[in-house]
Design an enzyme around this catalytic site. Structure first.
Site, short mmCIF file in Angstrom:
data_model
loop_
_atom_site.label_atom_id
_atom_site.label_comp_id
_atom_site.label_asym_id
_atom_site.label_seq_id
_atom_site.Cartn_x
_atom_site.Cartn_y
_atom_site.Cartn_z
N HIS A 298 1.15 -7.24 14.94
CA HIS A 298 1.59 -8.33 15.91
C HIS A 298 2.43 -8.15 17.06
O HIS A 298 2.55 -6.94 17.44
CB HIS A 298 2.07 -9.60 14.94
CG HIS A 298 1.21 -9.75 13.74
ND1 HIS A 298 -0.14 -10.26 13.76
CD2 HIS A 298 1.29 -9.29 12.29
CE1 HIS A 298 -0.69 -10.27 12.43
NE2 HIS A 298 0.34 -9.73 11.76
N GLU A 312 6.61 -12.84 10.83
CA GLU A 312 6.27 -11.49 10.60
C GLU A 312 6.58 -10.49 11.67
O GLU A 312 7.07 -9.30 11.63
CB GLU A 312 4.76 -11.48 10.35
CG GLU A 312 4.30 -10.32 9.98
CD GLU A 312 2.80 -10.32 9.79
OE1 GLU A 312 2.24 -11.38 9.80
OE2 GLU A 312 2.30 -9.16 9.36
N HIS A 365 3.22 -4.68 8.04
CA HIS A 365 2.96 -6.07 8.05
C HIS A 365 3.59 -7.01 6.98
O HIS A 365 4.25 -6.46 5.95
CB HIS A 365 1.49 -6.51 7.82
CG HIS A 365 0.66 -6.15 8.96
ND1 HIS A 365 0.13 -7.07 9.84
CD2 HIS A 365 0.23 -4.94 9.53
CE1 HIS A 365 -0.56 -6.37 10.76
NE2 HIS A 365 -0.50 -4.96 10.60
N GLU A 431 1.79 -4.28 3.31
CA GLU A 431 2.33 -5.61 3.31
C GLU A 431 3.70 -5.69 2.38
O GLU A 431 3.57 -5.75 1.25
CB GLU A 431 1.32 -6.82 2.77
CG GLU A 431 -0.04 -6.85 3.44
CD GLU A 431 -0.04 -7.54 4.63
OE1 GLU A 431 1.09 -8.03 4.94
OE2 GLU A 431 -1.15 -7.98 5.21
ZN ZN Z 1 0.10 -9.25 9.77
#
Ligand code: ZN
Length: 466
Positions: A298, A312, A365, A431
């Site tokens: 992102h 995030e 992430h 993640e």
């Molecule tokens: Zn993400």
């Protein structure tokens, strides 16, 4: 009271090994040059200065040539050469009856030596090579006959720098074969005699300044990891307040020999140069030779997942910026798809890795779920390219992450996320945890958690390549 003081002083003078230096008449006859402890190689200089009544030995027949010379002794020798005829003392630690008090007073008057800011003179403190250079340049007009003296440990800001250059160029004091002068090192009584002898007798001066590059020094191999410009300045001495003498290029392998503060000493085309240690990485770490792309997800107008006041894009950027130097310390060449809060397309992220022919691609992430109960860590790989390597790297990183962070192990999973599907090298997407879980959101937002996550990813990557 007065009597006692005088007696103590008289005893101190008799007991002082230098008493004889204060009374010229005792010296010449028996002291001569037959000191019991002077080596044949030390004989000539000591003989010459003894003949000129500049030096003398101790009452026990020794000269103690290897004993470090004190400020009082050095100034006393200079005083005899330069004929100081002052008396009295303005220092609380130099009594007016001290054997060197007249020479110290004279040397202070002549501006050759000064006391300390606290008002003391510290007569028994030993003399450094830099102080010796200062004494000699202030006491004598030195003629510059040699080439350019350039020692890697002598530069603006080092005490006595210009005096050291002067005594070296006058061929009075040479440097060491490794190119240093070692200005803070102490000097012995013999060395001071030698330098004084060379000062007084030009025929005794050295043939050169003793330098022969970085001879005998142990080298450490490093790879230049240049800043954005792609090249790294080479400086003539540590610091940035100087004009660079050249540049080294990103990816160059170099050897460095010494570090001063955060600067590494290198041989730059036969000259001494310094480059910032911050831009060097190990040439023999476990990730040496590996190019690793770190991809914080992102960024910019794309915040990624958000909950409990955290985004995030911020969590993964901070984690990526912690990860970079850790991988570099292990020797990796690290390329960030972003290192600031900017937007980069998914295609471009994979393209960066493919263009660089990277050895690994690591996308970072944080997760989100409809249920705030969902929590834990998972790592993805894709089977489009380098699938075996991707799966193994994912397993290695996942193992280290859950062990380090103590998060729920949600496993290693296959999924065709764009960045890992398009990247042609072993590629993973981690993640770290769920921003939608209150507890994990708090942890994700802490720098301690982010650093530990980065350490775990580093270990997992190293383990994979080892
Ligand atoms: Zn993400």
């Amino acid at each position: 009271m007065k009597k006692v003081t005088l007696l103590v002083l008289a005893m101190a003078l008799v007991l002082s090994p230098l008493f004889i230096e204060s009374s010229g008449q005792q010296k010449t006859a028996e002291a001569g040059t037959n000191y019991s402890d002077v080596q044949p190689s030390q004989q000539d200089a000591i003989q010459r200065l003894s003949d000129q009544n500049i030096i003398s030995g101790y009452p026990d027949g020794t000269f103690r040539p290897n004993q470090e010379v004190t400020r009082a002794e050095a100034v006393s020798m200079l005083g005899r050469v330069l004929g100081f005829s002052s008396s009295g003392s303005s220092f609380p630690d130099v009594d007016s009856n001290h054997y060197a008090s007249g020479h110290i007073a004279g040397a202070v008057e002549e501006g050759i030596v000064a006391g300390y800011p606290d008002g003391t003179f510290r007569p028994t403190q030993t003399v450094s090579r830099a102080e010796m250079a200062i004494f000699l340049t202030r006491g004598f007009n030195l003629s510059d006959e040699g080439g350019e003296a350039n020692f890697w440990d002598v530069y603006p800001g080092v005490m006595g720098a210009s005096a050291i250059t002067d005594v070296a160029e006058a061929r009075i004091a040479a440097g060491y074969p490794d190119g240093s002068f070692k200005p803070t090192r102490g000097i012995t009584r013999y060395e001071f005699v030698l330098f004084l002898d060379r000062t007084l007798h030009e025929s005794e001066r050295t043939s050169g300044n003793g330098q022969s590059g970085l001879q005998g020094m142990q080298a450490t191999s490093a790879v230049v990891n240049a800043p954005a410009a792609g090249a790294l300045n080479v400086r003539p001495y540590p610091g940035t307040d100087n004009t660079p003498i050249g540049r080294v290029t990103h990816g160059d392998e170099i050897d460095y020999y010494e570090t001063i503060d955060n600067w590494a000493l290198i041989d730059y085309n036969g000259e001494f140069g310094f480059v910032s240690l911050s831009y060097l990485r190990s040439a023999n770490g476990s990730l040496a030779g590996k190019t690793i792309v770190v991809d914080p997800g992102h960024g910019g107008h794309d915040p990624g997942a958000g909950a409990f006041g955290i985004q995030e894009k911020d969590v993964v950027l901070d984690t990526g910026n912690y990860l970079r130097p850790m991988l570099e310390d292990a020797g990796a060449n690290v390329i960030m798809t972003r290192s600031t809060d900017t937007f980069v397309t998914l295609n471009e992220r994979a393209n960066i890795a493919n263009r660089q022919n990277a050895d690994a691609f690591i996308s970072i992430h944080a997760n989100a779920a409809g249920s705030s109960a969902a929590h834990g860590t998972e790592t993805y790989w894709d089977n489009s390219n380098a699938s075996a390597g991707s799966q193994a790297l994912a397993a290695s990183i996942q193992r280290e992450l859950v062990a380090e962070l103590g998060t729920l192990d949600r496993g290693v999973k296959q999924a065709g996320f764009s960045v890992i599907r398009r990247s042609q090298m072993p590629s993973v997407l981690v993640e770290l945890g769920f921003v939608t879980n209150q507890n994990e959101a708090n942890r994700l937002n802490s720098s301690g958690f982010q650093q530990r996550a980065a350490e775990a990813i580093t270990r997992g990557t190293i383990n994979h390549f080892e």
